[in-house]
Structures are given as C-alpha cells and as structure tokens.
Design an enzyme around this catalytic site. Structure first.
Site, PDB file in Angstrom:
ATOM      1  N   LYS A  58     -55.830  50.168  34.988  1.00 63.44           N
ATOM      2  CA  LYS A  58     -57.072  50.460  35.506  1.00 63.44           C
ATOM      3  C   LYS A  58     -57.436  49.651  36.633  1.00 63.44           C
ATOM      4  O   LYS A  58     -57.597  50.348  38.083  1.00 63.44           O
ATOM      5  CB  LYS A  58     -58.196  50.001  34.520  1.00 63.44           C
ATOM      6  CG  LYS A  58     -58.289  50.802  33.302  1.00 63.44           C
ATOM      7  CD  LYS A  58     -59.574  50.500  32.502  1.00 63.44           C
ATOM      8  CE  LYS A  58     -59.753  49.267  32.119  1.00 63.44           C
ATOM      9  NZ  LYS A  58     -58.493  48.520  31.241  1.00 63.44           N
ATOM     10  N   ARG A  72     -68.078  49.913  28.159  1.00 63.76           N
ATOM     11  CA  ARG A  72     -67.283  49.440  27.201  1.00 63.76           C
ATOM     12  C   ARG A  72     -67.913  49.874  25.716  1.00 63.76           C
ATOM     13  O   ARG A  72     -67.067  49.639  24.733  1.00 63.76           O
ATOM     14  CB  ARG A  72     -67.377  47.964  27.370  1.00 63.76           C
ATOM     15  CG  ARG A  72     -66.350  47.228  28.156  1.00 63.76           C
ATOM     16  CD  ARG A  72     -64.930  47.805  28.404  1.00 63.76           C
ATOM     17  NE  ARG A  72     -64.120  46.333  28.046  1.00 63.76           N
ATOM     18  CZ  ARG A  72     -63.756  45.905  29.246  1.00 63.76           C
ATOM     19  NH1 ARG A  72     -63.884  46.184  30.284  1.00 63.76           N
ATOM     20  NH2 ARG A  72     -62.542  44.765  29.139  1.00 63.76           N
ATOM     21  N   ARG A  82     -54.495  35.120  34.665  1.00 62.99           N
ATOM     22  CA  ARG A  82     -55.903  35.104  34.275  1.00 62.99           C
ATOM     23  C   ARG A  82     -56.153  34.327  32.760  1.00 62.99           C
ATOM     24  O   ARG A  82     -55.194  34.434  32.138  1.00 62.99           O
ATOM     25  CB  ARG A  82     -56.451  36.582  33.601  1.00 62.99           C
ATOM     26  CG  ARG A  82     -57.135  37.446  34.954  1.00 62.99           C
ATOM     27  CD  ARG A  82     -57.230  38.502  34.828  1.00 62.99           C
ATOM     28  NE  ARG A  82     -57.986  38.926  33.564  1.00 62.99           N
ATOM     29  CZ  ARG A  82     -58.360  40.250  33.502  1.00 62.99           C
ATOM     30  NH1 ARG A  82     -58.199  41.272  34.658  1.00 62.99           N
ATOM     31  NH2 ARG A  82     -58.835  40.776  32.400  1.00 62.99           N
ATOM     32  N   ARG A 109     -58.523  41.106  22.379  1.00 64.20           N
ATOM     33  CA  ARG A 109     -59.352  42.228  23.514  1.00 64.20           C
ATOM     34  C   ARG A 109     -58.710  43.622  23.128  1.00 64.20           C
ATOM     35  O   ARG A 109     -59.416  44.680  23.327  1.00 64.20           O
ATOM     36  CB  ARG A 109     -58.598  41.788  24.898  1.00 64.20           C
ATOM     37  CG  ARG A 109     -59.438  40.808  25.479  1.00 64.20           C
ATOM     38  CD  ARG A 109     -58.680  40.183  26.828  1.00 64.20           C
ATOM     39  NE  ARG A 109     -58.251  40.987  27.664  1.00 64.20           N
ATOM     40  CZ  ARG A 109     -57.555  41.124  28.671  1.00 64.20           C
ATOM     41  NH1 ARG A 109     -56.489  39.930  28.634  1.00 64.20           N
ATOM     42  NH2 ARG A 109     -57.017  41.701  29.566  1.00 64.20           N
TER      43      ARG A 109
HETATM   44  P1  AP5 Z   1     -53.891  45.966  35.267  1.00 62.39           P
HETATM   45  O1  AP5 Z   1     -54.267  47.082  36.491  1.00 62.39           O
HETATM   46  O2  AP5 Z   1     -54.433  44.673  35.593  1.00 62.39           O
HETATM   47  O3  AP5 Z   1     -54.613  46.533  33.833  1.00 62.39           O
HETATM   48  P2  AP5 Z   1     -56.085  46.812  33.543  1.00 62.39           P
HETATM   49  O4  AP5 Z   1     -56.129  47.768  32.764  1.00 62.39           O
HETATM   50  O5  AP5 Z   1     -57.035  46.405  34.763  1.00 62.39           O
HETATM   51  O6  AP5 Z   1     -56.198  45.490  32.541  1.00 62.39           O
HETATM   52  P3  AP5 Z   1     -57.323  44.409  32.344  1.00 62.39           P
HETATM   53  O7  AP5 Z   1     -56.891  43.481  31.417  1.00 62.39           O
HETATM   54  O8  AP5 Z   1     -57.929  44.013  33.588  1.00 62.39           O
HETATM   55  O9  AP5 Z   1     -58.280  45.324  31.747  1.00 62.39           O
HETATM   56  P4  AP5 Z   1     -59.507  44.731  30.866  1.00 62.39           P
HETATM   57  O10 AP5 Z   1     -60.369  45.869  30.510  1.00 62.39           O
HETATM   58  O11 AP5 Z   1     -59.070  43.986  29.536  1.00 62.39           O
HETATM   59  O12 AP5 Z   1     -60.127  43.433  31.640  1.00 62.39           O
HETATM   60  P5  AP5 Z   1     -61.549  43.382  32.442  1.00 62.39           P
HETATM   61  O13 AP5 Z   1     -61.362  42.556  33.659  1.00 62.39           O
HETATM   62  O14 AP5 Z   1     -62.229  44.828  32.545  1.00 62.39           O
HETATM   63  O15 AP5 Z   1     -52.250  45.985  34.755  1.00 62.39           O
HETATM   64  C1  AP5 Z   1     -51.903  45.069  33.907  1.00 62.39           C
HETATM   65  C2  AP5 Z   1     -50.490  44.583  34.281  1.00 62.39           C
HETATM   66  O16 AP5 Z   1     -49.677  45.663  34.220  1.00 62.39           O
HETATM   67  C3  AP5 Z   1     -50.305  44.197  35.540  1.00 62.39           C
HETATM   68  O17 AP5 Z   1     -49.587  42.906  35.849  1.00 62.39           O
HETATM   69  C4  AP5 Z   1     -49.949  45.379  36.270  1.00 62.39           C
HETATM   70  O18 AP5 Z   1     -48.874  44.605  37.748  1.00 62.39           O
HETATM   71  C5  AP5 Z   1     -49.016  45.785  35.409  1.00 62.39           C
HETATM   72  N1  AP5 Z   1     -48.771  47.380  35.681  1.00 62.39           N
HETATM   73  C6  AP5 Z   1     -49.948  48.214  35.975  1.00 62.39           C
HETATM   74  N2  AP5 Z   1     -49.752  49.345  36.126  1.00 62.39           N
HETATM   75  C7  AP5 Z   1     -48.106  49.559  35.733  1.00 62.39           C
HETATM   76  C8  AP5 Z   1     -47.119  50.426  35.481  1.00 62.39           C
HETATM   77  N3  AP5 Z   1     -47.443  51.910  35.846  1.00 62.39           N
HETATM   78  N4  AP5 Z   1     -45.864  50.205  35.065  1.00 62.39           N
HETATM   79  C9  AP5 Z   1     -45.561  48.902  34.885  1.00 62.39           C
HETATM   80  N5  AP5 Z   1     -46.671  47.757  34.955  1.00 62.39           N
HETATM   81  C10 AP5 Z   1     -48.094  48.177  35.426  1.00 62.39           C
HETATM   82  O19 AP5 Z   1     -62.381  42.750  31.509  1.00 62.39           O
HETATM   83  C11 AP5 Z   1     -62.214  41.112  31.333  1.00 62.39           C
HETATM   84  C12 AP5 Z   1     -63.312  40.557  30.115  1.00 62.39           C
HETATM   85  O20 AP5 Z   1     -64.503  40.965  30.727  1.00 62.39           O
HETATM   86  C13 AP5 Z   1     -63.573  41.410  28.770  1.00 62.39           C
HETATM   87  O21 AP5 Z   1     -62.583  41.105  27.840  1.00 62.39           O
HETATM   88  C14 AP5 Z   1     -64.874  41.121  28.303  1.00 62.39           C
HETATM   89  O22 AP5 Z   1     -65.035  39.840  28.004  1.00 62.39           O
HETATM   90  C15 AP5 Z   1     -65.708  41.101  29.909  1.00 62.39           C
HETATM   91  N6  AP5 Z   1     -66.150  42.502  30.387  1.00 62.39           N
HETATM   92  C16 AP5 Z   1     -65.646  43.246  31.384  1.00 62.39           C
HETATM   93  N7  AP5 Z   1     -66.386  44.479  31.419  1.00 62.39           N
HETATM   94  C17 AP5 Z   1     -67.345  44.349  30.597  1.00 62.39           C
HETATM   95  C18 AP5 Z   1     -68.134  45.195  29.968  1.00 62.39           C
HETATM   96  N8  AP5 Z   1     -68.291  46.334  30.675  1.00 62.39           N
HETATM   97  N9  AP5 Z   1     -68.871  44.836  28.684  1.00 62.39           N
HETATM   98  C19 AP5 Z   1     -68.812  43.740  28.216  1.00 62.39           C
HETATM   99  N10 AP5 Z   1     -67.919  42.755  28.655  1.00 62.39           N
HETATM  100  C20 AP5 Z   1     -66.876  42.832  29.713  1.00 62.39           C
END
Ligand code: AP5
Length: 223
Positions: free
Chosen positions: A13, A88, A160, A171
């Site tokens: 994402k 979420r 991270r 997660r």
């Molecule tokens: P990346 O693009 O970073 O993946 P992502 O889907 O963004 O993963 P996240 O870990 O950021 O999602 P998340 O939802 O857990 O985290 P968030 O920050 O929202 O890609 C991942 C890896 O894969 C990278 O190394 C990339 O290079 C690689 N990659 C990407 N595409 C590829 C491809 N096509 N081929 C090969 N490799 C590839 O949330 C973090 C925390 O914040 C949560 O756990 C929670 O505690 C809190 N939080 C955030 N939002 C909320 C909410 N709305 N409500 C409550 N808590 C929340």
C-alpha cells in the site's frame, strides 16, 4: 475522488500510494505514517499510540479518528485523496462515510491489494524505510543503490519498530480478524476492486491505476 487502499501489512500500500496520488492529482494520507510522525515528535496522540504500534495492535479508534478527521479538513485533502491504512475496521469505515457525506462526498472506490501470507512475511522482514522522505525499499526485492541510503533524498534508511517477528505475527492476525471485514464492507457496497499484489511493483502500479480508472469512474458516473 476518494480512494481507499486496502490490503494486509506488506501488501504494498505504502509503495503504491504515492504513485496513485500523483496520478489522480491528489494527496496520499497514511494513518500509519501520521502515527509514526506523532510518535517521533512526542505529541499526545503519538505517546498514546506507541504501545499499540510496537506490539502490532490497532491504535484505539478515538485517537486515529481524531487525527484523520483533522487531516481531512486541510485544504489539500478536500478534493483527491488516497487513504492508506484507513479504515481498519467497520467502525472506522462508517465514520469515514459519515464525515465525507457531511461534505457531500463519499469514498469513490476501495482497492484491495492481494498477496499470499508467506510473501508478506518475507517483505516485512526485509523492509527499509527512509527516515527523511518515507520512501520504501526492500533488501532483496527493491534495494537502494547504496546500502542504508535513500536513492530519492539521501536520507538514512531504518527498519520499522513493528517489523520484528512477534509484531508481524500479531499484525497479520489483527488484519485477518479486524480489517479483512472492511473488504467485505466495500464489496457489499459495490465499491470494491481487487488487484494482484504478488507481481513486480510496476505491474501492480499498472493494474492499480487501471482498477481505479475503471471502478472509481464507473462509481462516479452511476451517481
Ligand atoms: P509496503 O509498501 O511498505 O507495504 P504496506 O502494505 O504499506 O505495509 P505496512 O506494513 O505499512 O502496512 P500496515 O498496514 O501494517 O502498516 P501501517 O503503517 O498502516 O511494502 C512492504 C515491503 O514489500 C517493502 O519492503 C517493499 O519494498 C516491498 N514490496 C512492495 N511491493 C512489492 C512488490 N510488488 N514486489 C516485491 N516487494 C514489494 O500501520 C502500522 C501500525 O499503525 C498498525 O499496526 C497500527 O498499530 C497503527 N495504525 C495505522 N493505521 C491505523 C488505523 N486506521 N487504526 C488503528 N491503528 C492504526
């Protein structure tokens, strides 16, 4: 146009959202990024969120909603927005609909990026993020030209705090129990597109842009 990007942790994402935001001439809003920034600056939101984020649990709705609603009121978020990491759970999805409706808007479409679980674990374990501009790398799948240094801005790359094994497991579990129902929420509403995220980054970008053009445009015309 309001687009919601859905998908489990590691689906891509954050990697895809900036490109999509550029394409629709709008902004990328990531609640995860906002929370990490709040944590770095030690704001009350950040201090409250810390223990939840580090252990891979969802931050309570009142904190996330307060933060996001403030962000959506800013001028650059009034027209075209890509939401990443929000909603979420169903309560957040309903709150978003209600807020947008009050301004005569709605989520035009949600796109779910699908990736098998074993691939997600490999991706999260090798992720490096720029501490300055937020660009995302992977040590094997998308390495920077110089180890530890961001190609885009020269910033320092860091791992991270929630990418360690225990938090990743938590997660993923939270995703399947609390967030996967949001995919059904948008499917039932006829506003869901799905994209295969288990292919090269550029192919995912291509499919994502096509899905948004197809689904969001269709949804807007139907109104
Ligand atoms: P990346 O693009 O970073 O993946 P992502 O889907 O963004 O993963 P996240 O870990 O950021 O999602 P998340 O939802 O857990 O985290 P968030 O920050 O929202 O890609 C991942 C890896 O894969 C990278 O190394 C990339 O290079 C690689 N990659 C990407 N595409 C590829 C491809 N096509 N081929 C090969 N490799 C590839 O949330 C973090 C925390 O914040 C949560 O756990 C929670 O505690 C809190 N939080 C955030 N939002 C909320 C909410 N709305 N409500 C409550 N808590 C929340």
């Amino acid at each position: 146009m309001y687009v919601v990007l859905l998908g489990p942790p590691g689906a891509g994402k954050g990697s895809q959202a900036p490109e999509l935001a550029r394409e629709i001439g709008g902004v990328h809003i990531s609640t995860g990024e906002m929370l990490r920034a709040a944590l770095r600056s030690g704001t009350p939101y950040g201090l409250k969120a810390r223990e939840y984020m580090e252990t891979g649990r969802l931050v309570p709705d009142d904190i996330v909603l307060g933060m996001l609603m403030e962000r959506l009121e800013q001028d650059d978020a009034r027209e075209n927005v890509v939401l990443d990491g929000f909603p979420r759970n169903e309560a957040q999805a309903l709150a978003l609909d209600e807020t947008l409706r009050a301004g005569g808007k709605r989520v035009d479409c949600a796109v779910n990026i699908e990736v098998p679980e074993e691939v997600l674990v490999q991706r999260l374990g090798g992720r490096w993020t720029c501490s300055s501009c937020g660009a995302i790398y992977h040590q094997a799948f998308h390495p920077p030209r110089r180890a530890g240094v961001c190609d885009a801005c020269g910033g320092e790359l860091r791992q991270r705090l929630d990418d360690h094994d225990e938090a990743v497991k938590q997660r993923l579990q939270v995703y399947f129990t609390e967030t996967a129902p949001v995919v059904e929420f948008y499917r039932q509403a006829g506003r869901l597109a799905e994209v295969n995220g288990n292919q090269a980054r550029e192919a995912v970008t291509r499919d994502l842009l096509a899905a948004v053009q197809r689904e969001c445009a269709a949804e807007r015309q139907a109104r």
